[in-house]
Design an enzyme around this catalytic site. Structure first.
Site, PDB file in Angstrom:
ATOM      1  N   CYS A  70       0.873  -1.179   0.000  1.00  0.00           N
ATOM      2  CA  CYS A  70       0.000   0.000   0.000  1.00  0.00           C
ATOM      3  C   CYS A  70       0.904   1.221   0.000  1.00  0.00           C
ATOM      4  CB  CYS A  70      -0.988  -0.029   1.159  1.00  0.00           C
ATOM      5  SG  CYS A  70      -0.276   0.046   2.816  1.00  0.00           S
ATOM      6  N   GLY A  73       2.652   0.769   3.587  1.00  0.00           N
ATOM      7  CA  GLY A  73       2.840  -0.606   4.063  1.00  0.00           C
ATOM      8  C   GLY A  73       2.181  -0.851   5.407  1.00  0.00           C
ATOM      9  N   GLY A  75      -0.967   0.103   6.745  1.00  0.00           N
ATOM     10  CA  GLY A  75      -2.351  -0.375   6.777  1.00  0.00           C
ATOM     11  C   GLY A  75      -2.434  -1.847   6.418  1.00  0.00           C
ATOM     12  N   MET A  76      -1.690  -2.246   5.401  1.00  0.00           N
ATOM     13  CA  MET A  76      -1.666  -3.665   5.016  1.00  0.00           C
ATOM     14  C   MET A  76      -1.142  -4.523   6.153  1.00  0.00           C
ATOM     15  SD  MET A  76      -2.876  -4.412   2.078  1.00  0.00           S
ATOM     16  CE  MET A  76      -3.031  -4.031   0.319  1.00  0.00           C
ATOM     17  N   HIS A 103      13.999 -14.368  12.784  1.00  0.00           N
ATOM     18  CA  HIS A 103      13.592 -14.279  14.194  1.00  0.00           C
ATOM     19  C   HIS A 103      12.089 -14.369  14.407  1.00  0.00           C
ATOM     20  CE1 HIS A 103      17.550 -12.036  15.481  1.00  0.00           C
ATOM     21  NE2 HIS A 103      17.783 -13.180  14.842  1.00  0.00           N
TER      22      HIS A 103
HETATM   23  C1  RB5 Z   1      -4.183   5.115   0.702  1.00  0.00           C
HETATM   24  O1  RB5 Z   1      -4.261   6.467   0.422  1.00  0.00           O
HETATM   25  C2  RB5 Z   1      -3.269   4.874   1.878  1.00  0.00           C
HETATM   26  O2  RB5 Z   1      -3.899   5.212   3.070  1.00  0.00           O
HETATM   27  C3  RB5 Z   1      -2.848   3.428   1.934  1.00  0.00           C
HETATM   28  O3  RB5 Z   1      -2.213   3.093   0.738  1.00  0.00           O
HETATM   29  C4  RB5 Z   1      -1.865   3.047   3.027  1.00  0.00           C
HETATM   30  O4  RB5 Z   1      -0.761   3.892   3.038  1.00  0.00           O
HETATM   31  C5  RB5 Z   1      -2.439   2.846   4.351  1.00  0.00           C
HETATM   32  O5  RB5 Z   1      -1.759   2.441   5.306  1.00  0.00           O
END
Ligand code: RB5
Length: 147
Positions: A70, A73, A75-76, A103
């Site tokens: 994302c 990274g 939020g994912m 680890h």
């Molecule tokens: C999307 O605008 C953004 O919030 C998403 O890609 C990511 O960075 C979230 O953690």
């Protein structure tokens, strides 16, 4: 990891789709099978909608590892770590990649396409896939991850 093993599952939101494509291309060129759960375009989407199917594939064994991209990274990674069978880490470089495999036995690699360039991400993913979990003292720590 032997490329002949189960596929690598990939997912991204609109902020990560271009880097996802780059990483998918690199993986295919290296002989890995790739399962791409989208997104496939630049329309604004919600990252959890792509994190969860990738993580479900890893948890079921349909995929050996997951790769999520994302903008940051983060939020994912937060979405992925809601899954009991997932240990996800945001990778910025190959040292992150080596340590989280050795680890933490990480099984999902997350990238921030707005923060990490293609070359660093490709190198980190290669190291992630090439590094074995060390086990030993880390087993005890992993057994305590869930509250
Ligand atoms: C999307 O605008 C953004 O919030 C998403 O890609 C990511 O960075 C979230 O953690």
């Amino acid at each position: 990891m032997n490329p002949a093993e189960a596929p690598i599952a990939l997912g991204a939101d609109h902020g990560g789709e271009a880097l996802k494509q780059q990483l998918a291309g690199m993986l295919k060129a290296a002989g890995y099978q790739v399962t791409d759960f989208g997104t496939h375009g630049t329309a604004s989407v919600d990252y959890p909608d792509f994190a969860h199917p990738v993580c479900a594939a890893v948890e079921s064994g349909a995929a050996r590892f997951g790769v999520l991209v994302c903008g940051s990274g983060i939020g994912m990674c937060i979405s992925a770590n809601r899954h009991a069978g997932i240990r996800a880490a945001v990778l910025h470089h190959s040292t992150d990649a080596r340590l989280t495999r050795a680890h933490n036995n990480a099984n999902v690699a997350c990238f921030g396409a707005r923060l990490t360039g293609v070359e660093l991400a490709e190198e980190a993913l290669k190291v992630f896939l090439a590094t074995e979990y060390e086990g030993g003292r880390h087993d005890r720590r992993l057994s305590k991850l869930s509250p």
